[in-house]
Each structure stands twice: as C-alpha cells, then as structure tokens.
Design a protein around this motif. Structure first.
Motif, mmCIF file in Angstrom:
data_model
loop_
_atom_site.group_PDB
_atom_site.id
_atom_site.type_symbol
_atom_site.label_atom_id
_atom_site.label_comp_id
_atom_site.label_asym_id
_atom_site.label_seq_id
_atom_site.Cartn_x
_atom_site.Cartn_y
_atom_site.Cartn_z
ATOM 1 N N VAL A 170 7.428 -6.922 -7.448
ATOM 2 C CA VAL A 170 6.245 -7.739 -7.171
ATOM 3 C C VAL A 170 5.104 -6.807 -6.774
ATOM 4 O O VAL A 170 5.296 -5.605 -6.590
ATOM 5 C CB VAL A 170 6.522 -8.757 -6.043
ATOM 6 C CG1 VAL A 170 7.598 -9.735 -6.458
ATOM 7 C CG2 VAL A 170 6.910 -8.044 -4.754
ATOM 8 N N GLY A 171 3.898 -7.381 -6.647
ATOM 9 C CA GLY A 171 2.739 -6.575 -6.330
ATOM 10 C C GLY A 171 2.772 -6.006 -4.926
ATOM 11 O O GLY A 171 3.422 -6.549 -4.017
ATOM 12 N N LYS A 172 2.053 -4.904 -4.751
ATOM 13 C CA LYS A 172 2.027 -4.246 -3.454
ATOM 14 C C LYS A 172 1.376 -5.128 -2.405
ATOM 15 O O LYS A 172 1.771 -5.128 -1.232
ATOM 16 C CB LYS A 172 1.271 -2.919 -3.579
ATOM 17 C CG LYS A 172 1.372 -2.039 -2.338
ATOM 18 C CD LYS A 172 0.749 -0.681 -2.584
ATOM 19 C CE LYS A 172 0.904 0.207 -1.355
ATOM 20 N NZ LYS A 172 0.322 1.562 -1.582
ATOM 21 N N SER A 175 1.551 -8.385 -2.200
ATOM 22 C CA SER A 175 2.521 -9.388 -1.764
ATOM 23 C C SER A 175 3.521 -8.789 -0.781
ATOM 24 O O SER A 175 3.865 -9.402 0.243
ATOM 25 C CB SER A 175 3.262 -9.958 -2.974
ATOM 26 O OG SER A 175 2.368 -10.602 -3.858
ATOM 27 N N VAL A 180 8.269 -2.332 -3.570
ATOM 28 C CA VAL A 180 7.609 -2.826 -4.781
ATOM 29 C C VAL A 180 8.431 -2.492 -6.012
ATOM 30 O O VAL A 180 8.650 -3.323 -6.902
ATOM 31 C CB VAL A 180 6.190 -2.227 -4.890
ATOM 32 C CG1 VAL A 180 5.599 -2.482 -6.277
ATOM 33 C CG2 VAL A 180 5.290 -2.812 -3.805
ATOM 34 N N TRP A 192 -3.651 -16.873 -3.314
ATOM 35 C CA TRP A 192 -2.451 -16.058 -3.456
ATOM 36 C C TRP A 192 -1.275 -16.948 -3.812
ATOM 37 O O TRP A 192 -1.083 -18.016 -3.261
ATOM 38 C CB TRP A 192 -2.175 -15.324 -2.147
ATOM 39 C CG TRP A 192 -3.263 -14.365 -1.764
ATOM 40 C CD1 TRP A 192 -4.240 -14.557 -0.855
ATOM 41 C CD2 TRP A 192 -3.463 -13.073 -2.314
ATOM 42 N NE1 TRP A 192 -5.060 -13.478 -0.780
ATOM 43 C CE2 TRP A 192 -4.614 -12.528 -1.670
ATOM 44 C CE3 TRP A 192 -2.815 -12.311 -3.292
ATOM 45 C CZ2 TRP A 192 -5.118 -11.276 -1.963
ATOM 46 C CZ3 TRP A 192 -3.314 -11.052 -3.591
ATOM 47 C CH2 TRP A 192 -4.448 -10.550 -2.930
ATOM 48 N N GLN A 201 6.050 1.129 -1.240
ATOM 49 C CA GLN A 201 6.163 1.478 -2.647
ATOM 50 C C GLN A 201 7.606 1.343 -3.122
ATOM 51 O O GLN A 201 7.858 0.867 -4.237
ATOM 52 C CB GLN A 201 5.663 2.915 -2.864
ATOM 53 C CG GLN A 201 5.617 3.340 -4.324
ATOM 54 C CD GLN A 201 4.714 2.448 -5.157
ATOM 55 O OE1 GLN A 201 3.648 2.034 -4.701
ATOM 56 N NE2 GLN A 201 5.134 2.157 -6.385
#
Length: 389
Positions: free
Chosen positions: A38-40, A42, A33, A8, A30
């Motif tokens: 950034v990604g969910k 993370s 995000v 990661w 959500q």
C-alpha cells in the motif's frame, strides 16, 4: 476554482492489522510499504494514529493461555473500529473480561497500543521479581510486629493502607505475606512467624490437598428442606455437627432439636469416620418416637458421607448447609458453644466415655433457656411427649 479536498480511502481491516503487526516488530515505513503493498501515506497514517507508539517489540512468546502480540493487534484494530469488548473477545477467542482487563490496564480505549501493551506484559512476566518485603526494612518490621500481635495477613494488608494512605511503598498484599511465610527460600520473613497464623501451619495447603477428603455424595441442599422447619412450630427437626478435641483426632457428635433445644451427644470411641457417625446416630435417634425425628441439618463435613444409608435405615432426611454458612445451623452452633464449658478446646477427647457425654447432655437439658420462656429443654420435650387430653 475551488480545489476539492482529497478523500482518503479506508484500508481494509486485515491490511491495518498487518501494518500494525509489522510496526510492532520494528520494521520501517518503507519495509512495511514493500511488504503490504500500500502507499506510504496510508502506512504513515496507521502508524501514527496514536502518538505513543515507541520502539519494536522484543521476540517473546507468552505462556499458553495468555494474549499474544497478534491478539493485541486484533484488539487494537477492534478498538479503532469502535467495537465492543464482547465483539473483540469473540473474534480473538478470549473472554470479554480478559479484553476489559487488557484495555483497562493500558489506560483505556483511546490510549491502547498493541506494542506498548505487549512490552508491558513482557515486563510483568519476568521472573524472579524483587519482593517489596525484601526491599523495605521499615515495611518488613511493621509486618513482623503485626504478625506477632496475632493479626492475619489480610488484616495487616488492609491496616497498612489506612496507616500510610500517601505511601504506596508501605503497602503490601496479603498474598505476598503468605508467600513470604510459606515458600521456602524467600527469606523476607522468619519462618517461625508462621506460628502466628491462625492455622499455625508452616506450609500452604493446596486446593487439591484440601479436597482430598472427598466430596459428599449427592448432598441435599438446605434450600430443599421443608418450609415447616424454618419457624420451629413443628418439632422433630434437628441440627448436628462434630466437636473436636486436641489435634482433631477424637470427636463426639451433637444433635439439637430446633424447637425444644433438646441435646443428644454421640459417642465415637472408634473415630469419626462416616460409618461410625452413621451407626452412632442411627442408634441414638431410634430411641425417640418417630414423630420427633423427621429431618437433620448438618454441616458439609465428610463425616456425613453415609447420609443416604442413614436415611434408608431410619427414614430421616438429611440436609446440608451451604458452604461456609454455619449460621444456617444457629441452634447447633450456640449449643456447641455451651458444650465447650464442659469440654474446653484443646482437651483430650480420647478419655471421654459415653457416661460423660450423657451427664453433660443431661446437665445442658436441665438448664433454663430464655428462648423457651425459662423452661428447660427437658421440660419442653416432656410437654411434647405428654398425651393430649
């Protein structure tokens, strides 16, 4: 074929700070995000790094000088990076002691959470608070009992912890007792209990009021006093103070020679202002040979605010004890205790004459002292003044 474990990528610190800030405000994963970009996964890792993250923080702005939610988020980020309290304090802009108290109050580094810490601070800041003395009648009765026995609030607070080591509900701080006595409208303790305090005051004296008398200009500390004063081998070094009568409106001055314990008393019929004390002292010490009056050590009372003028008039250097250190004038303190036999506490000093003071000084100077091998101070002074063969 062995599948490599996915590594990661570490999020930048500013992104972690923003995720934690939005999480503390109650936004969903959500929403975070979409706001941060950034990604969910993370966001999920940042949010659930500590298991004690619960609920959003209610909108609340601490008073000026207190840590804000943004500050606490920065503290959490710094702790996650393993930074020292000093480094975190420098970045947040507060003292390292503030960081230490903040983290220590939230169970340490591993358990610190910005949202929980902010809610904790918000609860602590709510006013008015229900005071323990107003809730527990048993505690209130015990405090009243000890106050009427002339115990100080500090003694009461310490004693309660000894008497009830396993009952924290029976503990109370001395500050709570003082506020219950001083602040109008508290109602926990009777106002007439203020007379049980050593000051006897029914109100708190503010720091500004206590300093209203004004400082002593350029006081010379006792640490700069000549070393020859300490061992009492050289005569001519004196210690002085005032003794007050009833109501502190009237007083007289005391001077004690350190080697011989010879006493001189200053008559102050017109009050104990700095100018009156200077004039009385200058008139008294000029009656002695110059070699017998070299220095005077005084308390921090403002009656010696004219010490520079006294030095100019007489050539005698004046030194001041450290604050709250009367033991640095031990000879004078002991002599003042002896003088209370002649002038008891609570006496009316307005009727005291110069002859009364001279008689008391003569009586004290003719009493033998163990420290002088049972000679009297008058005899010791006479030996000093006697010409050497």
């Amino acid at each position: 074929m062995v599948k490599k474990k996915r590594r990661w990528q570490r999020l930048p610190d500013e992104v972690v700070s923003e995720v934690r800030r939005l999480d503390a405000l109650g936004l969903s994963e959500q929403q975070i995000v979409e706001a941060v970009g950034v990604g969910k996964g993370s966001v999920h890792r940042v949010r659930h790094r500590r298991a004690d993250v619960v609920g959003p923080v209610e909108p609340w702005q601490p008073r000026r000088g207190c840590l804000t939610l943004e500050d606490r988020v920065q503290i959490a980020v710094g702790l996650g990076r393993g930074e020292t309290f000093t480094a975190i304090g420098a970045r947040v802009g507060v003292a390292v002691s503030s960081i230490s108290r903040e983290v220590g109050g939230c169970r340490g580094r591993r358990s610190y959470d910005a949202a929980k810490a902010h809610r904790r601070a918000q609860r602590a800041a709510r006013r008015p608070k229900c005071r323990r003395l107003d809730v527990s009648s048993e505690l209130r009765r015990r405090v009243v009992e000890l106050l009427e026995a002339w115990w100080s609030p500090e003694q009461i607070a310490a004693r309660l912890r000894c008497e009830f080591p396993d009952r924290p509900e029976m503990w109370v701080s001395h500050e709570t007792i003082y506020q219950s006595l001083y602040v109008q409208g508290r109602g926990e303790l009777r106002k007439d209990l203020a007379r049980c305090l050593r000051t006897g005051r029914a109100r708190r004296r503010s720091r500004r009021e206590s300093l209203r008398r004004g400082p002593i200009p350029d006081p010379v500390p006792i640490s700069e006093r000549p070393a020859e004063v300490e061992d009492r081998a050289v005569p001519g070094h004196w210690e002085g103070d005032l003794i007050f009568g009833a109501g502190t409106r009237h007083a007289f001055g005391t001077l004690v020679e350190r080697q011989t314990r010879f006493v001189m008393l200053l008559h102050l019929p017109n009050g104990h202002s700095a100018e009156n004390v200077r004039a009385a002292m200058a008139a008294k010490i000029t009656d002695l040979p110059a070699e017998l009056v070299k220095t005077i050590t005084w308390d921090r009372g403002v009656e010696m605010a004219r010490h520079q003028a006294l030095t100019i008039d007489t050539g005698v250097e004046v030194y001041f004890c450290d604050p709250h250190s009367p033991w640095q004038r031990g000879s004078n303190e002991n002599t003042n205790g002896l003088l209370r036999q002649y002038f008891p506490k609570g006496s009316d000093f307005s009727t005291i004459t110069a002859e009364d003071l001279d008689q008391a000084a003569a009586s004290l100077n003719s009493r033998p002292r163990k420290t002088l091998d049972w000679r009297t101070p008058a005899e010791a002074l006479t030996e000093l003044l006697a010409p050497t063969p």
